[in-house]
Design a protein around this motif. Structure first.
Motif, PDB file in Angstrom:
ATOM      1  N   LYS A  57       0.834  -1.205   0.000  1.00 61.84           N
ATOM      2  CA  LYS A  57       0.000   0.000   0.000  1.00 61.84           C
ATOM      3  C   LYS A  57       0.870   1.258   0.000  1.00 61.84           C
ATOM      4  O   LYS A  57       0.609   2.206  -0.743  1.00 61.84           O
ATOM      5  CB  LYS A  57      -0.936   0.010   1.202  1.00 61.84           C
ATOM      6  N   ARG A  58       1.915   1.272   0.816  1.00 59.98           N
ATOM      7  CA  ARG A  58       2.802   2.438   0.886  1.00 59.98           C
ATOM      8  C   ARG A  58       3.490   2.679  -0.458  1.00 59.98           C
ATOM      9  O   ARG A  58       3.587   3.805  -0.933  1.00 59.98           O
ATOM     10  CB  ARG A  58       3.841   2.255   1.978  1.00 59.98           C
ATOM     11  N   GLN A  60       2.406   1.833  -3.415  1.00 60.40           N
ATOM     12  CA  GLN A  60       1.399   2.323  -4.350  1.00 60.40           C
ATOM     13  C   GLN A  60       1.110   3.804  -4.106  1.00 60.40           C
ATOM     14  O   GLN A  60       0.983   4.581  -5.057  1.00 60.40           O
ATOM     15  CB  GLN A  60       0.114   1.500  -4.234  1.00 60.40           C
ATOM     16  N   ASP A  61       0.999   4.191  -2.837  1.00 55.07           N
ATOM     17  CA  ASP A  61       0.765   5.598  -2.494  1.00 55.07           C
ATOM     18  C   ASP A  61       1.912   6.483  -2.983  1.00 55.07           C
ATOM     19  O   ASP A  61       1.683   7.553  -3.541  1.00 55.07           O
ATOM     20  CB  ASP A  61       0.596   5.775  -0.985  1.00 55.07           C
ATOM     21  N   LEU A  62       3.142   6.029  -2.794  1.00 54.19           N
ATOM     22  CA  LEU A  62       4.301   6.798  -3.248  1.00 54.19           C
ATOM     23  C   LEU A  62       4.327   6.919  -4.768  1.00 54.19           C
ATOM     24  O   LEU A  62       4.639   7.983  -5.309  1.00 54.19           O
ATOM     25  CB  LEU A  62       5.604   6.160  -2.747  1.00 54.19           C
ATOM     26  N   GLU A  64       1.696   6.867  -6.750  1.00 55.93           N
ATOM     27  CA  GLU A  64       0.638   7.810  -7.110  1.00 55.93           C
ATOM     28  C   GLU A  64       1.080   9.253  -6.881  1.00 55.93           C
ATOM     29  O   GLU A  64       0.815  10.126  -7.709  1.00 55.93           O
ATOM     30  CB  GLU A  64      -0.643   7.519  -6.328  1.00 55.93           C
ATOM     31  N   ARG A  65       1.746   9.514  -5.773  1.00 56.45           N
ATOM     32  CA  ARG A  65       2.265  10.863  -5.500  1.00 56.45           C
ATOM     33  C   ARG A  65       3.249  11.292  -6.586  1.00 56.45           C
ATOM     34  O   ARG A  65       3.213  12.422  -7.057  1.00 56.45           O
ATOM     35  CB  ARG A  65       2.978  10.910  -4.155  1.00 56.45           C
TER      36      ARG A  65
END
Length: 74
Positions: A57-58, A60-62, A64-65
């Motif tokens: 999840k982390r 994927q979040d990075l 996306e950012r």
């Protein structure tokens, strides 16, 4: 507590507390054998565990950012 493996040097892993951003050094013999830089670890007060789900999840979040920043600059 949740930690992120910042880096590994020799026999020491540098961990960052996800909430407080406190940095601690831990001998890798106290950690799961499959850790790498960027691994997410949960600490239950006596033992560290890899949290693969939170790590995915982390990452994927990075990603996306990064994509949003890239699009903003174009």
């Amino acid at each position: 507590m949740i930690y992120i493996v910042d880096k590994i040097e020799n026999d020491i892993a540098v961990l960052e507390n996800k909430d407080t951003r406190e940095i601690i050094n831990v001998n890798i013999s106290c950690l799961p054998s499959l850790i790498k830089e960027g691994s997410i670890l949960k600490y239950d007060g006596s033992k560290y565990y890899i949290d693969n789900e939170l790590e995915i999840k982390r990452r994927q979040d990075l990603l996306e950012r990064f994509k949003r920043l890239r699009n903003k600059n174009n």
